[in-house]
Design a protein around this motif. Structure first.
Motif, PDB file in Angstrom:
ATOM      1  N   UNK A 171       0.839  -1.208   0.000  1.00 45.36           N
ATOM      2  CA  UNK A 171       0.000   0.000   0.000  1.00 45.36           C
ATOM      3  C   UNK A 171       0.870   1.252   0.000  1.00 45.36           C
ATOM      4  N   UNK A 172       1.908   1.250   0.842  1.00 45.50           N
ATOM      5  CA  UNK A 172       2.794   2.417   0.912  1.00 45.50           C
ATOM      6  C   UNK A 172       3.494   2.654  -0.428  1.00 45.50           C
ATOM      7  N   UNK A 173       3.937   1.584  -1.053  1.00 43.47           N
ATOM      8  CA  UNK A 173       4.586   1.725  -2.367  1.00 43.47           C
ATOM      9  C   UNK A 173       3.611   2.288  -3.395  1.00 43.47           C
ATOM     10  N   UNK A 174       2.364   1.840  -3.297  1.00 47.33           N
ATOM     11  CA  UNK A 174       1.360   2.351  -4.227  1.00 47.33           C
ATOM     12  C   UNK A 174       1.122   3.849  -4.009  1.00 47.33           C
ATOM     13  N   UNK A 175       1.111   4.270  -2.739  1.00 43.97           N
ATOM     14  CA  UNK A 175       0.929   5.694  -2.434  1.00 43.97           C
ATOM     15  C   UNK A 175       2.088   6.509  -3.011  1.00 43.97           C
TER      16      UNK A 175
END
Length: 221
Positions: A84-88
């Motif tokens: 999720x953090x990478x996607x953000x």
């Protein structure tokens, strides 16, 4: 599994589903709307990570047979948060490029910085990865439930075996006591028989002596 852990897990699942949806919608937004959506996502990421830490503490307080399966699930949850953090980060990066493009449009240089099909492909891939992560969470939950049921069954079998062993031990202890009592009774009977033998022998000897005396006096006259 404890009720506390299950409560945390339900909250985490709701937040993760919300994060997946918001990441998907943020990828197609522009400008201020995207920044606002990213801010919401980051706030929910903090809530999800807090729940993961609480689940970790709760899992480590449980029995080893239950703890192992829960820690596997937690590793999956942490991995999902990393995704999720990478996607953000990718959304933010795309947003920065979009802002630059708008500024350049105003200066007449929009054609040089148009959004490429490759960027759209990356967004679609990210959305697909999030969907896969959600499927992994559901599968991990199913496996954990099966593991918990198996563990409960094994513990119940061990408990029943322990009760059987305790019952057998108590029965053997009772047999040992009865054997001990029987030995004492037989020993007493043996002593009594020996004593009776001596008494009978003494009576016979006395009778024989008396008969000899009587015969002596009878024939001596």
């Amino acid at each position: 599994m404890s009720d506390v852990f299950e409560g945390y897990e339900r909250q985490y699942s709701e937040i993760f589903d919300s994060l997946s949806q918001k990441c998907t919608s943020a990828a197609v937004l522009d400008g201020e709307q995207r920044r606002q959506k990213v801010s919401e996502i980051r706030s929910e990421i903090e809530d999800a990570e807090l729940l993961i830490r609480k689940m970790d503490l709760e899992a480590r307080s449980l029995q080893p047979s239950v703890r192992a399966g829960l820690l596997v699930k937690l590793r999956e949850y942490k991995s999902d948060m990393t995704n999720i953090k990478n996607e953000v980060k990718r959304i933010n990066s795309s947003n920065s490029k979009q802002v630059t493009r708008e500024e350049l449009l105003e200066s007449g240089m929009a054609d040089s910085f148009a959004v490429t099909s490759d960027q759209r492909g990356r967004v679609l891939m990210s959305t697909e990865r999030l969907a896969q992560s959600s499927d992994r969470i559901k599968e991990s939950r199913r496996v954990a439930l099966e593991t918990e049921e198996l563990g409960s069954s094994i513990l119940q079998d061990l408990h029943n075996q322990r009760q059987s062993l305790l019952h057998a031990h108590n029965s053997l202890h009772g047999v040992d006591e009865n054997i001990g009592k029987s030995k004492k009774i037989l020993a007493a009977m043996s002593k009594r028989i020996d004593r009776n033998k001596w008494i009978i022998g003494g009576v016979i000897a006395a009778l024989a002596f008396a008969i000899i005396i009587i015969l002596y006096f009878k024939f001596s006259h």
